[in-house]
Design a protein around this motif. Structure first.
Motif, mmCIF file in Angstrom:
data_model
loop_
_atom_site.group_PDB
_atom_site.id
_atom_site.type_symbol
_atom_site.label_atom_id
_atom_site.label_comp_id
_atom_site.label_asym_id
_atom_site.label_seq_id
_atom_site.Cartn_x
_atom_site.Cartn_y
_atom_site.Cartn_z
ATOM 1 N N GLY A 36 -6.464 -0.353 2.264
ATOM 2 C CA GLY A 36 -7.048 -0.352 0.930
ATOM 3 C C GLY A 36 -6.038 -0.269 -0.194
ATOM 4 N N GLY A 37 -4.766 -0.082 0.136
ATOM 5 C CA GLY A 37 -3.733 -0.012 -0.886
ATOM 6 C C GLY A 37 -3.187 1.379 -1.132
ATOM 7 N N ASP A 38 -3.929 2.433 -0.760
ATOM 8 C CA ASP A 38 -3.361 3.778 -0.812
ATOM 9 C C ASP A 38 -2.163 3.831 0.134
ATOM 10 O OD1 ASP A 38 -5.419 4.439 -2.482
ATOM 11 O OD2 ASP A 38 -6.389 5.847 -1.106
ATOM 12 N N PHE A 39 -1.262 4.781 -0.086
ATOM 13 C CA PHE A 39 -0.133 4.901 0.828
ATOM 14 C C PHE A 39 0.200 6.359 1.086
ATOM 15 C CE2 PHE A 39 1.585 4.343 -3.434
ATOM 16 C CZ PHE A 39 2.631 5.247 -3.535
ATOM 17 N N LEU A 40 0.803 6.583 2.258
ATOM 18 C CA LEU A 40 1.177 7.911 2.720
ATOM 19 C C LEU A 40 2.693 8.027 2.774
ATOM 20 C CD1 LEU A 40 -1.279 8.201 5.763
ATOM 21 C CD2 LEU A 40 -1.669 9.007 3.426
ATOM 22 N N PHE B 63 -1.123 8.765 -1.948
ATOM 23 C CA PHE B 63 -1.152 8.249 -3.307
ATOM 24 C C PHE B 63 -2.082 7.043 -3.372
ATOM 25 C CE2 PHE B 63 2.982 10.205 -2.658
ATOM 26 C CZ PHE B 63 3.172 10.950 -3.806
ATOM 27 N N ASN B 64 -2.592 6.770 -4.570
ATOM 28 C CA ASN B 64 -3.362 5.541 -4.744
ATOM 29 C C ASN B 64 -2.394 4.387 -4.982
ATOM 30 O OD1 ASN B 64 -2.616 5.467 -7.475
ATOM 31 N ND2 ASN B 64 -4.582 6.238 -8.204
ATOM 32 N N PRO B 65 -2.879 3.135 -5.074
ATOM 33 C CA PRO B 65 -1.945 2.004 -5.196
ATOM 34 C C PRO B 65 -1.036 2.062 -6.417
ATOM 35 C CG PRO B 65 -4.110 1.229 -4.515
ATOM 36 C CD PRO B 65 -4.273 2.687 -4.846
ATOM 37 N N ALA B 66 -1.472 2.780 -7.460
ATOM 38 C CA ALA B 66 -0.645 2.900 -8.661
ATOM 39 C C ALA B 66 0.398 4.005 -8.549
ATOM 40 C CB ALA B 66 -1.533 3.148 -9.874
#
Length: 348
Positions: A181-185, A200-203
């Motif tokens: 979905g674009g979130d990242f760890l 974090f979210n994609p931004a």
């Protein structure tokens, strides 16, 4: 529940305890003790032919630096990260990130002046290249970078040279993984640090954090690598605890695996074959386990093959620390101590 409350929950302490006490209260991982009761998995077939070193030297380099990342992108190129010279890129002219074609010819490179200690590496679904700078030197370090496939800097997280526990700082970020979905760890902790996972979210806006120092379920001692299987489960190489921990995407603990030895790098392909690089066993960290890359199933945890390192029974840390696999099934090892990129070709 907030991200910091979640961090307290996994560390096993109440939210009234000052943040600075989390590391002191939990202590370090047990290293060799963590693999107690699991027999070493060494006697397995190796259906690969080793080629080392492989690929041209990075542009402008007279020798390889310590290689800490290797992954193929959706464009078919192979992306590699190295630590320039003498285990650091501080004040070095070389670009630590290199883009190769599949014949080992360098196509582009970038990143000079941004890194102190290049560490974690990831190419996402869109071909963007992510990298972490795991150690600070006062001016560089403790940051996460996102680049385009051609090296344009798209996002920077963390504060240069500043280590901390919070929503906008890191302490020794070790690896990064982008979710569908674009979130990242981002995993943190390399001998010191927060021993946590941050989402974090994609931004690049903070969503949540979980983990904490220790050896219990959901706790970490050097969370060194992170990967995701087809079910959406998150696999974290909890290196100093000699185990892989498996979680739901939200940080819910599922189980731990010790049969892949002491994990420095993890790669899971689209068929859920898991490749785990062990660069630190045999000596006091994990006695009896040979160094190399173990190959098995992320679905059931079985181990089928073992690509034994040529220095598998030396006390010194050696062998592949990073591992990647291309679309043809070739396995690549990023070797730190011997400073090279190695390639393992399936024997047909």
């Amino acid at each position: 529940m907030t991200g910091l409350q979640r961090l307290f929950r996994f560390a096993g302490i109440g939210p009234g305890v000052p943040i600075i006490m989390v590391a002191a209260a939990c202590g370090a991982g047990p290293d060799a003790e963590a693999a107690a009761g699991v027999d070493p998995v060494n006697d397995l077939p190796n259906p690969y032919e080793r080629i080392e070193p492989w690929a041209e030297l990075p542009p402008g380099a007279t020798q390889w630096g310590q290689v800490t990342g290797v992954e193929q992108g959706p464009d078919g190129s192979l992306y590699v990260m190295h630590r320039c010279f003498e285990n650091t890129c501080a004040d070095r002219p070389e670009n630590p990130i290199v883009k190769y074609d599949m014949d080992g010819r360098a196509l582009a490179s970038w990143g000079a002046g941004l890194f102190n200690y290049p560490h974690g590496f990831h190419v996402d679904y869109e071909g963007n290249v992510w990298a972490t700078d795991a150690r600070g030197n006062g001016q560089l370090g403790h940051r996460v970078f996102k680049f385009s496939p051609d090296g344009e800097l798209l996002l920077t997280l963390g504060q240069a040279g500043v280590a901390g526990l919070g929503t906008d700082v890191f302490n020794q970020p070790t690896d990064v993984l982008v979710l569908p979905g674009g979130d990242f760890l981002v995993t943190e902790g390399h001998g010191e640090g927060n021993d946590r996972v941050v989402r974090f979210n994609p931004a690049g806006e903070f969503i949540d954090a979980w983990g904490g120092p220790g050896s219990g379920p959901g706790q970490f001692s050097t969370p060194h690598a992170i990967a995701r299987d087809s079910q959406g489960r998150i696999f974290i190489g909890d290196r100093a605890n000699n185990r892989i921990q498996i979680f739901e995407e939200d940080g819910t603990f599922l189980e731990e695996w010790k049969q892949f030895s002491r994990p420095s790098g993890i790669f899971i392909d689209e068929d859920d074959t898991i490749y785990v690089a062990d660069s630190e066993s045999w000596g006091p960290n994990n006695p009896g386990w040979k160094k190399g890359i173990r190959v098995g199933s992320a679905r059931d945890g079985s181990v089928s093959y073992f690509i034994e390192d040529i220095e598998s029974t030396t006390i010194e840390h050696s062998g592949a620390e990073a591992v990647g696999v291309d679309s043809e099934g070739n396995v690549y090892g990023g070797v730190v101590r011997r400073r090279m990129l190695e390639k393992h070709v399936p024997v047909r």
